[in-house]
Design an enzyme around this catalytic site. Structure first.
Site, PDB file in Angstrom:
ATOM      1  N   ASP A  81      -3.141  -4.970 -18.004  1.00 44.34           N
ATOM      2  CA  ASP A  81      -2.104  -3.992 -18.374  1.00 44.34           C
ATOM      3  C   ASP A  81      -2.237  -3.506 -19.814  1.00 44.34           C
ATOM      4  O   ASP A  81      -1.257  -3.420 -20.551  1.00 44.34           O
ATOM      5  CB  ASP A  81      -0.704  -4.615 -18.177  1.00 44.34           C
ATOM      6  CG  ASP A  81      -0.495  -5.095 -16.760  1.00 44.34           C
ATOM      7  OD1 ASP A  81      -1.014  -4.453 -15.834  1.00 44.34           O
ATOM      8  OD2 ASP A  81       0.191  -6.119 -16.579  1.00 44.34           O
ATOM      9  N   GLU A 100       6.916   6.044  -9.132  1.00 39.34           N
ATOM     10  CA  GLU A 100       5.502   5.795  -8.781  1.00 39.34           C
ATOM     11  C   GLU A 100       5.024   6.797  -7.735  1.00 39.34           C
ATOM     12  O   GLU A 100       3.966   7.412  -7.884  1.00 39.34           O
ATOM     13  CB  GLU A 100       5.336   4.381  -8.229  1.00 39.34           C
ATOM     14  CG  GLU A 100       5.570   3.315  -9.270  1.00 39.34           C
ATOM     15  CD  GLU A 100       5.223   1.922  -8.766  1.00 39.34           C
ATOM     16  OE1 GLU A 100       4.852   1.101  -9.600  1.00 39.34           O
ATOM     17  OE2 GLU A 100       5.319   1.656  -7.559  1.00 39.34           O
ATOM     18  N   LEU A 135      -8.266  -9.285 -12.617  1.00 35.40           N
ATOM     19  CA  LEU A 135      -8.838  -8.650 -13.794  1.00 35.40           C
ATOM     20  C   LEU A 135     -10.165  -7.990 -13.406  1.00 35.40           C
ATOM     21  O   LEU A 135     -10.955  -8.564 -12.652  1.00 35.40           O
ATOM     22  CB  LEU A 135      -9.094  -9.742 -14.838  1.00 35.40           C
ATOM     23  CG  LEU A 135      -9.111  -9.369 -16.305  1.00 35.40           C
ATOM     24  CD1 LEU A 135      -7.826  -8.660 -16.720  1.00 35.40           C
ATOM     25  CD2 LEU A 135      -9.304 -10.635 -17.139  1.00 35.40           C
ATOM     26  N   GLY A 178       0.779  -1.232   0.000  1.00 38.20           N
ATOM     27  CA  GLY A 178       0.000   0.000   0.000  1.00 38.20           C
ATOM     28  C   GLY A 178       0.810   1.280   0.000  1.00 38.20           C
ATOM     29  O   GLY A 178       0.280   2.340   0.329  1.00 38.20           O
ATOM     30  N   SER A 179       2.070   1.217  -0.411  1.00 35.27           N
ATOM     31  CA  SER A 179       2.857   2.452  -0.352  1.00 35.27           C
ATOM     32  C   SER A 179       2.308   3.501  -1.323  1.00 35.27           C
ATOM     33  O   SER A 179       2.302   4.694  -1.016  1.00 35.27           O
ATOM     34  CB  SER A 179       4.342   2.181  -0.605  1.00 35.27           C
ATOM     35  OG  SER A 179       4.583   1.868  -1.953  1.00 35.27           O
ATOM     36  N   ASN A 180       1.810   3.066  -2.464  1.00 34.59           N
ATOM     37  CA  ASN A 180       1.230   4.039  -3.399  1.00 34.59           C
ATOM     38  C   ASN A 180      -0.073   4.615  -2.869  1.00 34.59           C
ATOM     39  O   ASN A 180      -0.324   5.817  -2.994  1.00 34.59           O
ATOM     40  CB  ASN A 180       1.004   3.394  -4.772  1.00 34.59           C
ATOM     41  CG  ASN A 180       2.283   3.319  -5.566  1.00 34.59           C
ATOM     42  OD1 ASN A 180       2.719   4.302  -6.149  1.00 34.59           O
ATOM     43  ND2 ASN A 180       2.921   2.147  -5.558  1.00 34.59           N
ATOM     44  N   ASN A 212      -4.778   2.275 -13.604  1.00 37.02           N
ATOM     45  CA  ASN A 212      -3.839   1.338 -12.978  1.00 37.02           C
ATOM     46  C   ASN A 212      -2.428   1.884 -13.132  1.00 37.02           C
ATOM     47  O   ASN A 212      -2.141   2.650 -14.045  1.00 37.02           O
ATOM     48  CB  ASN A 212      -3.944  -0.015 -13.684  1.00 37.02           C
ATOM     49  CG  ASN A 212      -2.990  -1.056 -13.115  1.00 37.02           C
ATOM     50  OD1 ASN A 212      -2.869  -1.201 -11.896  1.00 37.02           O
ATOM     51  ND2 ASN A 212      -2.292  -1.784 -13.990  1.00 37.02           N
ATOM     52  N   HIS A 222       1.499   0.446 -13.571  1.00 34.93           N
ATOM     53  CA  HIS A 222       2.305  -0.757 -13.810  1.00 34.93           C
ATOM     54  C   HIS A 222       3.784  -0.381 -13.698  1.00 34.93           C
ATOM     55  O   HIS A 222       4.196   0.636 -14.249  1.00 34.93           O
ATOM     56  CB  HIS A 222       2.001  -1.330 -15.198  1.00 34.93           C
ATOM     57  CG  HIS A 222       2.692  -2.635 -15.428  1.00 34.93           C
ATOM     58  ND1 HIS A 222       2.252  -3.806 -14.849  1.00 34.93           N
ATOM     59  CD2 HIS A 222       3.806  -2.951 -16.118  1.00 34.93           C
ATOM     60  CE1 HIS A 222       3.070  -4.792 -15.188  1.00 34.93           C
ATOM     61  NE2 HIS A 222       4.021  -4.296 -15.959  1.00 34.93           N
TER      62      HIS A 222
HETATM   63  C1  GRF Z   1       3.481  -1.084  -7.551  1.00 36.89           C
HETATM   64  O1  GRF Z   1       4.756  -1.392  -7.991  1.00 36.89           O
HETATM   65  C2  GRF Z   1       2.562  -0.913  -8.733  1.00 36.89           C
HETATM   66  O2  GRF Z   1       3.202  -0.482  -9.880  1.00 36.89           O
HETATM   67  C3  GRF Z   1       2.028  -2.290  -8.934  1.00 36.89           C
HETATM   68  O3  GRF Z   1       1.915  -2.841  -7.650  1.00 36.89           O
HETATM   69  C4  GRF Z   1       2.846  -2.230  -6.784  1.00 36.89           C
HETATM   70  C5  GRF Z   1       2.121  -1.774  -5.564  1.00 36.89           C
HETATM   71  O4  GRF Z   1       3.018  -1.388  -4.561  1.00 36.89           O
HETATM   72  N1  GRF Z   1       0.813  -2.272  -9.701  1.00 36.89           N
HETATM   73  P1  GRF Z   1       2.507  -0.768  -3.196  1.00 36.89           P
HETATM   74  O5  GRF Z   1       1.619  -1.811  -2.525  1.00 36.89           O
HETATM   75  O6  GRF Z   1       1.747   0.471  -3.527  1.00 36.89           O
HETATM   76  O7  GRF Z   1       3.733  -0.498  -2.414  1.00 36.89           O
END
Ligand code: GRF
Length: 193
Positions: A149, A178, A91, A16-18, A106, A108
């Site tokens: 993707d 990201e 999906l 969940g870092s993003n 999304n 990637h």
């Molecule tokens: C990220 O690398 C993203 O590109 C991919 O899944 C990963 C999620 O990372 N789709 P995090 O859980 O947000 O750290």
């Protein structure tokens, strides 16, 4: 139902870092939206982390995701305008795509169409990039369609690779991109709705 302002849903099943970066960015910018974080994994770290930031979280089963209207109902009842996949590997079913046309995105961790598709996630992507001795890699933020993707690209950003890079160092470089760009793209799309 919480409120009628446009809200954002994040689907994630990993660390969940993003998701955390996106929510924090909206807080910093004082954008008044509520985040709903949904996961197919009850114990995904993303749920605890984002709940601590004020998000509403829930988990769901495969049956609920693919064979019921529960998720679409939940999102529409909560005025969700934008669906963000951030580390979500399933999906997306047709009923969800139809309910949110051009509103599901999304990220990637590679330069699609390279190193994408079913089974290409996490360190598998970075290992393949290193094995192919690529000179660069990066991120792709794209709209989601019925294939893995695959939808229209919104943004790509690249980073250079050295012969000394390992999958781990590539992962770090990509993650920096990201965390920098995903929140900005989410904000831009959100503001355009
Ligand atoms: C990220 O690398 C993203 O590109 C991919 O899944 C990963 C999620 O990372 N789709 P995090 O859980 O947000 O750290």
């Amino acid at each position: 139902m919480r409120n009628h302002s446009p809200n954002i849903a994040i689907f994630a099943s990993g660390s969940g870092s993003n998701a955390v970066q996106i929510i924090n960015h909206f807080k910093t910018e004082n954008i008044d939206t509520h985040f709903f974080v949904l996961s197919n994994k009850k114990d995904a770290a993303v749920l605890e982390k984002t709940e601590a930031l004020g998000a509403t979280t829930m988990s769901f089963s495969r049956e609920e995701f693919y064979n019921s209207g529960k998720i679409v109902r939940f999102l529409t009842e909560n005025s969700v305008q934008l669906v963000v996949l951030a580390g979500f590997l399933w999906l997306v079913p047709q009923n969800l795509l139809e309910a949110f046309p051009n509103k599901i995105i999304n990220i990637h961790p590679a330069l699609l169409p390279k190193y994408g598709g079913k089974g290409m996630y996490g360190m598998r992507v970075h290992t393949a990039v290193v094995e192919a001795q690529e000179k660069e890699t990066g991120i792709t933020i794209h709209f989601v369609d019925e294939e893995y993707d695959h939808g229209k690209t919104i943004l790509q950003k690249t980073c250079n690779l050295d012969p000394s890079d390992s999958p781990e160092t590539v992962a770090k470089k990509v993650q920096q991109l990201e965390h920098k760009y995903f929140p900005l793209v989410v904000k831009q799309l959100y503001k355009n709705f």
